[in-house]
Design an enzyme around this catalytic site. Structure first.
Site, PDB file in Angstrom:
ATOM      1  N   LYS A   1       0.701  -1.278  -0.005  1.00 41.72           N
ATOM      2  CA  LYS A   1       0.255   0.353  -0.150  1.00 41.72           C
ATOM      3  C   LYS A   1       1.166   1.335   0.305  1.00 41.72           C
ATOM      4  CE  LYS A   1      -4.155   1.645   2.381  1.00 41.72           C
ATOM      5  NZ  LYS A   1      -4.819   1.337   3.716  1.00 41.72           N
TER       6      LYS A   1
ATOM      7  N   SER B   1     -10.021   1.769   3.063  1.00 43.70           N
ATOM      8  CA  SER B   1      -8.676   2.668   2.231  1.00 43.70           C
ATOM      9  C   SER B   1      -7.860   1.792   1.185  1.00 43.70           C
ATOM     10  CB  SER B   1      -8.160   3.608   3.058  1.00 43.70           C
ATOM     11  OG  SER B   1      -7.030   2.807   4.171  1.00 43.70           O
TER      12      SER B   1
ATOM     13  N   SER C   1     -10.060  -0.756   7.106  1.00 46.75           N
ATOM     14  CA  SER C   1      -9.416  -0.199   5.953  1.00 46.75           C
ATOM     15  C   SER C   1      -8.471  -1.129   5.034  1.00 46.75           C
ATOM     16  CB  SER C   1      -8.428   1.157   5.503  1.00 46.75           C
ATOM     17  OG  SER C   1      -9.707   1.754   6.175  1.00 46.75           O
TER      18      SER C   1
END
Lengths: 114, 476
Positions: free
Chosen positions: B82, B157, B181
């Protein structure tokens, strides 16, 4: 619930620029959100136990015998370390190179005082 | 010779076959790079692919093997990372214009550990800006699409990481979870997602959103893979004083007690989501576990707590983005003007909204009513969940109230978007580990997830239950 001037003041406190349209939209959004989170006030004068409440329990259906399990979280313990400098993985040059403006070994910024 | 699609492997499977010499790390990497070239343009899971570096690393590992040297434990395993986890020398933008450009000056601790273990990073994945979102739509670089239906969100997210694993563009991925997330996009994309116990994994090198809630965790295709990746990244880190090495637990019993707080959701879920959840519980019962009703009277306040505490911490953590030392910079008339313009233009609207919310709840006159009260209620929820775990081994809920929604469906109404996190936030508030395991599809054909929570440090219980669930699942 939250007035226009308050929204503008918040933006200024947080050092954020918003367009006039954004200020209106965010004002509405914040009012709705604050309205929602206000439900926390329903939760009366509850006392929170933070001291450990160690109980001898058999967690679940464990056939392995009794295990000491804290029924509530143990109190936080502080984490200490020696205040000794170490060598950083990032070098001064690398860190300064990321900045928009530097002079010698300093970050260059607009006047702060005066 | 039979052509096997190397992108369909698991971490465990790929590891075994690389060690046996069935194929080389280079082949594994090339298979993924081809898949990415083909599918990423429409999915937008990756913001950047580290093709050259991945190839170099793979070649080096292959040479090592050729020379008969022992390979490190995760050698060749191709991972997506990420965009808010720092990899030295690589761009890191946290999905934001405000960190464009910013090149990481150091490795996150999890990255150091994975490098030492021989893992290969295929690239950095898309995310909601500064991890603020549940759909990956607030990214400054366009949304990621759900691989199961490209008109829908992958969740957020960590949408890019979830989509990458779901579309076989990586064997596994790392994401971060502050309010769901990792778990919510895992459920939406039909993959496994784990949020470790608070403190189990070092946050050093994770761009902070809410320091008391954030954790880095794995996205994988199987529970065994999640266990492998979790074990590789966990552990106390002197650079993160909130990190802890958990140990000393008795292994889980073969039959575990699973508590379900039915009151929390049974009246406000669509029937297909509720049925999917009930089916998932039946499978756990088939495996010999016991499902019981439990009462968690304060858990319904977790979302409100979260949307006070998280923005408060975010407003403090994002104060550092001032354009003076790194990232995006806009010039104003004076220093204040620099801040206003840099942050005004660099941050998207959701980020500015949450910073302002945080500023409000922390300001004089409102602090006690909002932040103080939220802290008190969070303490109550922690106590309540702690007591539940003296009684049951795990708690089960659906991961999300629905399947993946359509792109654009919830962007206009932030509160609607926030409600997507309703089942995931309690674990962050209480610092407990929680996993989402794919639980099949809803009537629409879209994936759903089963969420399991356990006591602090008890990821082992989550893995045991998750594996039992996987093995009990009918083949489809």
């Amino acid at each position: 619930m939250i007035k226009g001037e308050e929204v503008a003041k918040l933006a200024s406190l947080a050092r954020l620029e918003l367009s006039p349209e954004e200020l209106i939209k965010v004002g509405h959004d914040l009012s709705a959100i604050l309205d929602y989170v206000s439900e926390l006030r329903e939760v009366g004068n509850a006392s929170v136990t933070t001291s450990p409440n160690l109980e001898l329990t058999a967690p679940g259906n464990s056939k392995l015998g009794l295990v000491v399990t804290p029924a509530v979280a143990p109190p936080p313990t502080n984490v200490w370390r020696e205040d000794t400098p170490t060598v950083s993985e990032a070098t001064r040059e690398e860190l300064l190179a990321a900045a928009p403006a530097t002079q010698d070994d300093y970050f260059k910024v607009k006047k702060i005082l005066g | 010779m039979v052509q096997i699609d190397l992108t369909k492997l698991t971490l465990v499977g790929a590891g075994e076959s690389l060690r046996r010499g069935d194929w080389r790390a280079t082949e594994l990497v090339e298979a993924h790079l081809s898949a990415i070239t083909e599918r990423n343009p429409s999915l937008n899971a990756y913001l950047e692919v580290f093709a050259a570096e991945a190839r170099t690393r793979a070649a080096a590992l292959d040479e090592k093997k050729q020379r008969g040297e022992t390979l490190p434990p995760l050698a060749g395993l191709s991972l997506a990372i990420k965009d808010n986890i720092l990899i030295k020398g690589h761009l890191a933008s946290a999905g934001s214009r405000l960190l464009t450009p910013y090149r990481a000056a150091y490795d996150a601790t999890v990255i150091k550990k994975l490098k030492a273990a021989g893992a290969i990073f295929l690239g950095r994945t898309n995310m909601d800006e500064f991890a603020m979102g549940s759909s990956t739509e607030t990214s400054a670089f366009g949304p990621t699409k759900n691989p199961h239906d490209e008109t829908r969100v992958p969740g957020g997210s960590s949408g890019g990481s979830a989509a990458a694993v779901a579309a076989n563009l990586a064997l596994a991925a790392l994401g971060s979870d502050t309010g769901g997330s990792i778990r919510q996009p895992a459920a939406f994309c039909g993959v496994v997602g784990l949020k470790p116990t608070y403190g189990a994994v070092s946050r050093f090198g994770l761009l902070a959103l809410a320091s008391s809630l954030d954790q880095i965790g794995p996205f994988t295709k199987t529970v065994a893979d999640a266990e492998l990746l979790f074990n590789a990244i966990r552990g106390h880190d002197p650079l993160d004083s909130t990190s802890v090495s958990f140990s000393g637990f008795q292994p889980p019993a073969s039959s575990l007690q699973i508590g379900v707080p039915w009151h929390f959701f049974q009246d406000n879920l669509s029937s297909d989501v509720l049925n999917n959840f009930k089916q998932a519980l039946k499978r756990l019962e088939q495996a010999g576990h016991i499902v019981r009703e439990i009462d968690l009277p304060n858990i319904k306040y977790a979302l409100a707590c979260y949307y006070v505490l998280m923005p408060a911490e975010a407003s403090a953590n994002l104060a550092r983005y001032d354009g003076l030392r790194y990232g995006y910079h806009e010039s104003g008339q004076d220093l204040l003007g620099d801040y206003l313009r840099t942050r005004g233009q660099g941050f998207g609207l959701e980020v500015r909204r949450r910073i302002m919310l945080g500023t409000y709840v922390l300001s004089a006159g409102y602090y006690d009513a909002y932040y103080g009260q939220a802290k008190t209620v969070a303490g109550l929820i922690q106590t309540e969940l702690g007591r539940a775990f003296a009684d049951v081994d795990a708690i089960a809920t659906p991961t999300t109230p629905s399947v993946a929604f359509k792109l654009g469906e919830k962007v206009a109404d932030p509160l609607q978007m926030y409600l997507a996190d309703i089942f995931t936030v309690p674990a962050n508030i209480a610092g407990l580990p929680a996993i989402s395991v794919p639980s099949g599809k809803a009537d629409s054909g879209l994936p759903l997830g089963l969420q399991l929570l356990a006591a602090s440090g008890r990821e082992d219980i989550l893995f045991a239950l998750g594996k039992d669930y996987e093995h009990a699942r009918p083949l489809s």
